[in-house]
Design a protein around this motif. Structure first.
Motif, PDB file in Angstrom:
ATOM      1  N   ASN A 147      32.294  45.175  48.916  1.00  0.00           N
ATOM      2  CA  ASN A 147      33.147  44.528  49.920  1.00  0.00           C
ATOM      3  C   ASN A 147      34.609  44.508  49.491  1.00  0.00           C
ATOM      4  OD1 ASN A 147      31.025  44.057  51.678  1.00  0.00           O
ATOM      5  ND2 ASN A 147      30.645  41.989  50.922  1.00  0.00           N
ATOM      6  N   GLU A 148      34.848  44.199  48.218  1.00  0.00           N
ATOM      7  CA  GLU A 148      36.228  44.162  47.725  1.00  0.00           C
ATOM      8  C   GLU A 148      36.849  45.557  47.769  1.00  0.00           C
ATOM      9  OE1 GLU A 148      38.776  42.252  44.037  1.00  0.00           O
ATOM     10  OE2 GLU A 148      36.703  42.837  43.652  1.00  0.00           O
ATOM     11  N   GLU A 173      37.688  46.412  51.343  1.00  0.00           N
ATOM     12  CA  GLU A 173      38.830  45.608  51.785  1.00  0.00           C
ATOM     13  C   GLU A 173      40.140  46.156  51.221  1.00  0.00           C
ATOM     14  OE1 GLU A 173      40.039  40.935  52.148  1.00  0.00           O
ATOM     15  OE2 GLU A 173      39.023  41.557  50.304  1.00  0.00           O
ATOM     16  N   LYS A 183      43.047  47.532  53.712  1.00  0.00           N
ATOM     17  CA  LYS A 183      44.345  46.860  53.709  1.00  0.00           C
ATOM     18  C   LYS A 183      45.454  47.762  53.178  1.00  0.00           C
ATOM     19  CE  LYS A 183      42.834  42.065  53.608  1.00  0.00           C
ATOM     20  NZ  LYS A 183      42.873  40.786  52.875  1.00  0.00           N
TER      21      LYS A 183
END
Length: 127
Positions: free
Chosen positions: A94-95, A98, A102
């Motif tokens: 998930n990180e 992300e 971003k």
């Protein structure tokens, strides 16, 4: 300026790698240019914090990276611990996703910010 022959990120698959621009300026320019560029990039307010750093590997040729700060911190830690690991393994899934999302979203604004705020100085030209 020279750039490593590699795309900063893949438009077809934004999750293939965390965006990274690997570059260097002419050897005829002073190191002050990297310091000033780093200050400019560090002051950018986007989805992520960005930075410029001298790559830890490749001492023969000095290359610099413009990356999300989290990627710099990962590289620094792995270098200090003498470990090799891809960002996709270092960060949680998930990180990692992300950071990819971003950072890709930040790139147009970051580019514009650098163009508007980084001023060329004559002192960069070494005598």
């Amino acid at each position: 300026m020279k750039q490593l022959v590699r795309q900063m990120y893949s438009k077809k698959n934004v999750y293939s790698q965390i965006p990274e621009l690997i570059f260097r300026f002419s050897d005829l320019l002073s190191d002050e240019i990297y310091i000033d560029l780093k200050h400019c990039v560090d002051s950018f307010a986007g989805n992520l914090k960005w930075t410029v750093f001298e790559n830890f590997y490749g001492k023969k040729t000095r290359n610099y990276s413009l990356v999300p700060e989290k990627l710099y911190l990962m590289n620094k830690q792995l270098y200090e611990e003498n470990q090799v690991m891809g960002a996709d393994k270092y960060f949680t899934e998930n990180e990692y996703k992300e950071i990819c999302e971003k950072s890709v979203a930040d790139i147009p604004a970051l580019c514009e910010y650098i163009q508007q705020n980084f001023q060329w100085k004559e002192s960069y030209n070494q005598s």
